[in-house]
Design a protein around this motif. Structure first.
Motif, PDB file in Angstrom:
ATOM      1  N   ILE B 254      38.063  76.696  23.999  1.00  0.00           N
ATOM      2  CA  ILE B 254      37.854  76.838  22.556  1.00  0.00           C
ATOM      3  C   ILE B 254      39.112  77.372  21.883  1.00  0.00           C
ATOM      4  O   ILE B 254      39.457  76.960  20.775  1.00  0.00           O
ATOM      5  N   GLN B 255      39.804  78.283  22.562  1.00  0.00           N
ATOM      6  CA  GLN B 255      41.077  78.751  21.992  1.00  0.00           C
ATOM      7  C   GLN B 255      42.030  77.567  21.806  1.00  0.00           C
ATOM      8  O   GLN B 255      42.637  77.413  20.742  1.00  0.00           O
ATOM      9  N   LEU B 256      42.148  76.730  22.829  1.00  0.00           N
ATOM     10  CA  LEU B 256      43.029  75.554  22.742  1.00  0.00           C
ATOM     11  C   LEU B 256      42.552  74.604  21.644  1.00  0.00           C
ATOM     12  O   LEU B 256      43.353  74.024  20.911  1.00  0.00           O
ATOM     13  N   GLU B 257      41.237  74.459  21.547  1.00  0.00           N
ATOM     14  CA  GLU B 257      40.672  73.572  20.528  1.00  0.00           C
ATOM     15  C   GLU B 257      40.950  74.102  19.127  1.00  0.00           C
ATOM     16  O   GLU B 257      41.453  73.378  18.261  1.00  0.00           O
ATOM     17  N   GLN B 258      40.636  75.388  18.912  1.00  0.00           N
ATOM     18  CA  GLN B 258      40.775  75.962  17.570  1.00  0.00           C
ATOM     19  C   GLN B 258      42.237  76.170  17.181  1.00  0.00           C
ATOM     20  O   GLN B 258      42.562  76.238  15.995  1.00  0.00           O
ATOM     21  N   ALA B 259      43.109  76.258  18.172  1.00  0.00           N
ATOM     22  CA  ALA B 259      44.543  76.354  17.881  1.00  0.00           C
ATOM     23  C   ALA B 259      45.138  74.976  17.599  1.00  0.00           C
ATOM     24  O   ALA B 259      46.336  74.859  17.336  1.00  0.00           O
ATOM     25  N   GLY B 260      44.311  73.941  17.668  1.00  0.00           N
ATOM     26  CA  GLY B 260      44.780  72.595  17.353  1.00  0.00           C
ATOM     27  C   GLY B 260      45.452  71.880  18.510  1.00  0.00           C
ATOM     28  O   GLY B 260      45.995  70.786  18.339  1.00  0.00           O
ATOM     29  N   VAL B 261      45.398  72.487  19.684  1.00  0.00           N
ATOM     30  CA  VAL B 261      46.095  71.903  20.837  1.00  0.00           C
ATOM     31  C   VAL B 261      45.326  70.694  21.383  1.00  0.00           C
ATOM     32  O   VAL B 261      45.908  69.629  21.610  1.00  0.00           O
ATOM     33  N   LEU B 262      44.041  70.830  21.575  1.00  0.00           N
ATOM     34  CA  LEU B 262      43.269  69.732  22.180  1.00  0.00           C
ATOM     35  C   LEU B 262      43.239  68.514  21.260  1.00  0.00           C
ATOM     36  O   LEU B 262      43.442  67.384  21.693  1.00  0.00           O
ATOM     37  N   GLY B 263      43.001  68.752  19.990  1.00  0.00           N
ATOM     38  CA  GLY B 263      42.903  67.645  19.048  1.00  0.00           C
ATOM     39  C   GLY B 263      44.204  66.872  18.899  1.00  0.00           C
ATOM     40  O   GLY B 263      44.199  65.713  18.473  1.00  0.00           O
ATOM     41  N   ALA B 264      45.324  67.504  19.248  1.00  0.00           N
ATOM     42  CA  ALA B 264      46.630  66.846  19.113  1.00  0.00           C
ATOM     43  C   ALA B 264      46.958  65.978  20.327  1.00  0.00           C
ATOM     44  O   ALA B 264      47.979  65.297  20.335  1.00  0.00           O
ATOM     45  N   GLN B 265      46.101  66.006  21.350  1.00  0.00           N
ATOM     46  CA  GLN B 265      46.368  65.228  22.561  1.00  0.00           C
ATOM     47  C   GLN B 265      45.657  63.873  22.505  1.00  0.00           C
ATOM     48  O   GLN B 265      44.687  63.703  21.781  1.00  0.00           O
ATOM     49  N   LYS B 266      46.157  62.954  23.328  1.00  0.00           N
ATOM     50  CA  LYS B 266      45.490  61.659  23.443  1.00  0.00           C
ATOM     51  C   LYS B 266      44.362  61.696  24.468  1.00  0.00           C
ATOM     52  O   LYS B 266      43.439  60.888  24.404  1.00  0.00           O
ATOM     53  N   ALA B 267      44.483  62.589  25.430  1.00  0.00           N
ATOM     54  CA  ALA B 267      43.428  62.717  26.440  1.00  0.00           C
ATOM     55  C   ALA B 267      43.529  64.077  27.119  1.00  0.00           C
ATOM     56  O   ALA B 267      44.602  64.682  27.184  1.00  0.00           O
ATOM     57  N   LEU B 268      42.388  64.506  27.605  1.00  0.00           N
ATOM     58  CA  LEU B 268      42.301  65.732  28.396  1.00  0.00           C
ATOM     59  C   LEU B 268      41.826  65.311  29.783  1.00  0.00           C
ATOM     60  O   LEU B 268      40.891  64.517  29.906  1.00  0.00           O
ATOM     61  N   VAL B 269      42.500  65.800  30.821  1.00  0.00           N
ATOM     62  CA  VAL B 269      42.135  65.444  32.192  1.00  0.00           C
ATOM     63  C   VAL B 269      41.854  66.731  32.955  1.00  0.00           C
ATOM     64  O   VAL B 269      42.752  67.560  33.139  1.00  0.00           O
ATOM     65  N   LEU B 270      40.616  66.886  33.372  1.00  0.00           N
ATOM     66  CA  LEU B 270      40.224  68.117  34.055  1.00  0.00           C
ATOM     67  C   LEU B 270      40.315  67.950  35.557  1.00  0.00           C
ATOM     68  O   LEU B 270      39.779  66.996  36.125  1.00  0.00           O
ATOM     69  N   GLY B 271      41.025  68.883  36.175  1.00  0.00           N
ATOM     70  CA  GLY B 271      41.067  68.942  37.631  1.00  0.00           C
ATOM     71  C   GLY B 271      39.885  69.752  38.131  1.00  0.00           C
ATOM     72  O   GLY B 271      38.802  69.745  37.537  1.00  0.00           O
ATOM     73  N   HIS B 272      40.095  70.486  39.201  1.00  0.00           N
ATOM     74  CA  HIS B 272      38.998  71.241  39.789  1.00  0.00           C
ATOM     75  C   HIS B 272      38.968  72.674  39.260  1.00  0.00           C
ATOM     76  O   HIS B 272      40.010  73.311  39.120  1.00  0.00           O
ATOM     77  N   PHE B 273      37.771  73.121  38.986  1.00  0.00           N
ATOM     78  CA  PHE B 273      37.547  74.506  38.582  1.00  0.00           C
ATOM     79  C   PHE B 273      36.733  75.138  39.705  1.00  0.00           C
ATOM     80  O   PHE B 273      35.505  75.078  39.702  1.00  0.00           O
ATOM     81  N   THR B 274      37.455  75.677  40.660  1.00  0.00           N
ATOM     82  CA  THR B 274      36.797  76.190  41.864  1.00  0.00           C
ATOM     83  C   THR B 274      36.274  77.608  41.642  1.00  0.00           C
ATOM     84  O   THR B 274      36.834  78.374  40.867  1.00  0.00           O
ATOM     85  N   HIS B 275      35.226  77.929  42.360  1.00  0.00           N
ATOM     86  CA  HIS B 275      34.587  79.242  42.262  1.00  0.00           C
ATOM     87  C   HIS B 275      34.258  79.602  40.812  1.00  0.00           C
ATOM     88  O   HIS B 275      34.429  80.745  40.398  1.00  0.00           O
ATOM     89  N   ALA B 276      33.838  78.596  40.057  1.00  0.00           N
ATOM     90  CA  ALA B 276      33.410  78.849  38.667  1.00  0.00           C
ATOM     91  C   ALA B 276      31.956  79.302  38.719  1.00  0.00           C
ATOM     92  O   ALA B 276      31.048  78.601  38.293  1.00  0.00           O
ATOM     93  N   ASN B 277      31.776  80.493  39.236  1.00  0.00           N
ATOM     94  CA  ASN B 277      30.437  80.942  39.582  1.00  0.00           C
ATOM     95  C   ASN B 277      29.573  81.277  38.375  1.00  0.00           C
ATOM     96  O   ASN B 277      30.020  81.934  37.448  1.00  0.00           O
ATOM     97  N   VAL B 278      28.365  80.793  38.420  1.00  0.00           N
ATOM     98  CA  VAL B 278      27.394  81.156  37.401  1.00  0.00           C
ATOM     99  C   VAL B 278      26.586  82.358  37.892  1.00  0.00           C
ATOM    100  O   VAL B 278      26.529  82.637  39.088  1.00  0.00           O
TER     101      VAL B 278
END
Lengths: 339, 339
Positions: B254-278
């Protein structure tokens, strides 16, 4: 500074737990006890309430203490980890603004305000503040406070939550309650705290008319670069956090430093960083290391020991208000007069 | 797309573990095996090496594979949690730049680059890159990569570390090693990966000439607003992380989004988010929720399953290079040609 920090009024017949840290200027008692009943509106803008008992206990406690307690209709709402979906929480914020309460108080923090920030009606929140609603909370609530400051310049209160603080199983902490009451009765004029040797170099510091702002470090640093981050020059920035290890605290402080935020302030005031656990790999790297390195790099005072954070004893601080910061040999004082 | 992802060369006599994902364009093998010995310079810019055995094992493995392995004199240095004090690590970075190596490889990540960023001689790093040194690493190394891109526009490689990857007790992962070798021998031209139904909506996507950038989400988001954060418009941003719970991942995005970073890209590619424990409090809020909400809010493709992150099988990605991103029914392809 001839001020004294006293937790409570000395009048044995007083039924309210007002504290008077400015002993010579206890406006409340000069006029006797003709006190209008204060309304507290409790709502859930962030995480779902996990401990309903604490909320009910806090409401009962404040009702007995003379407050008109109103729980928002969605105070116990839940959608996954949140206190309801976006619309539910936005509506709760709107109802809090329309409540006519003296204090709009969060039930608890958690996480949930960041994604609401683009959707909040800031003009409506500003109107409520101008009409007398004092918004109070801490932790995740920092996101709303900073956004309100950035978008409207209005003052909100960093302070207690109902669930964690006022509804505590052992009863509210006396100072936390006294500071809450100061806000509810609009008599608070400042916050003082004892400082140790760690702050000796700042004795004699006397800053005038600086904007007080800050809150939770993780929430605040996660807003850098966004339109919801206030541009404060020459301010006094206070920070606290919970369950962030020292290296993460340093990384967040470095972001603020390299973004030019810290250097633009007149002073940095650190509250409590609880559960800032070190690991075996830290090998002596700890909070003290982080603070010392920060003091070495920055040109501004870095005070510590502010009674604020994820701790039982917390003062209330007006985010966005002009304050004086005075440091004596044994105590520091933030003075804002009447907000 | 008539390309195939193959992990290794088909030549049974080949003593090098080159992979050729572009089966029709295996330049290395077309010219036979007249291959100059490649130098790998290993240094420690971040955390102190905790597992010296892994470093020595990795160096031994690559030496046997034909590499000229050089360990920096301070590779095992330690000051608290860091691989030496600021001066020690800055000197190590300088020596890596002066090494004349084909790959300047981190021993490990950890934490330690953020506070060095204002002190690094970026012109010197740029000269080393122009002279042929390829800088490789991941995790905390993201800080140096982004700063180099911001300050010099030069390309560095997101890829393996010696300790975690090439010195793994079970030997290097085959694909990780192959991708590392592609960089060392300057024959890598792209990275392909299988995608599942989760990315079906993006089949047919064909982006041309976008700047590839990214790395560790926590490190990257902690640089927003600083002079070390590159301003990339129309890029392909890749992200990974480890041990961050879903709500923290969302807050950083959300920080990246609200700072205008995500919207300025052509694509976002997510790798692995390991141990993202709930936790029990998440009540169904998880990584999938975060990704779905992101896709709902953003106007750009959000691809997943990139083999990159704190996982054994990781591709090497040229941070700052122009790439094409092509998505088929079952695979996605990042193509950069010769960097």
């Amino acid at each position: 500074m001839n001020t004294k920090y006293k937790a409570f009024c000395d009048d044995p017949d007083c039924t309210h737990a007002h504290h008077s840290w400015l002993a010579a200027d206890n406006a409340l008692h000069e006029g006797g006890h003709e006190i209008r009943q204060r309304r507290v509106y409790v709502y859930s803008p962030s995480g779902a309430v996990q401990d309903k008992v604490a909320i009910r206990r806090g409401a009962r406690y404040l009702t007995k203490a003379g407050y008109d307690m109103v729980l928002d209709e969605a105070v116990f709402a839940r959608q996954t980890r949140f206190a309801g979906d976006h619309a539910t929480r936005l509506a709760a914020i709107k109802r809090a603004a329309d409540s006519g309460a003296d204090v709009a108080l969060i039930s608890r923090g958690g996480y949930g305000l960041n994604h609401l920030l683009p959707l909040i009606d800031y003009a409506h929140v500003a109107q409520s503040i101008d009409a007398g609603v004092q918004w109070m909370g801490f932790s995740d609530f920092t996101a709303l406070q900073l956004a309100v400051l950035a978008k409207t310049g209005r003052v909100t209160w960093a302070g207690a939550s109902l669930g964690v603080d006022l509804g505590h199983a052992d009863g509210p902490d006396e100072i936390t309650l006294a500071c809450f009451e100061d806000v509810a009765f609009r008599v608070g004029e400042g916050a003082g705290w004892r400082i140790g040797k760690d702050n000796a170099e700042y004795a004699g510091l006397d800053l005038q008319g600086a904007t007080l702002w800050g809150g939770n470090l993780a929430v605040l640093s996660a807003m850098v670069g966004t339109p919801y981050f206030p541009q404060v020059d020459g301010g006094v920035l206070f920070l606290e956090d919970v369950a962030e290890s020292p290296y993460r605290i340093e990384r967040m402080l470095i972001q603020l430093e390299q973004a030019g935020v810290l250097g633009a302030q007149k002073a940095l005031v650190l509250g409590h960083f609880t559960h800032a656990n070190v690991t075996a790999h830290d090998r002596g790297f700890n909070l003290k290391t982080v603070v010392q390195a920060l003091r070495d790099r920055l040109q501004i005072p870095v005070l510590t020991q502010l009674p604020f954070g994820h701790i039982r004893t917390k003062v209330c601080l007006p985010v966005g208000a002009k304050v004086d910061l005075q440091v004596g040999a044994r105590e520091a004082l933030l003075v804002w007069g009447h907000v």
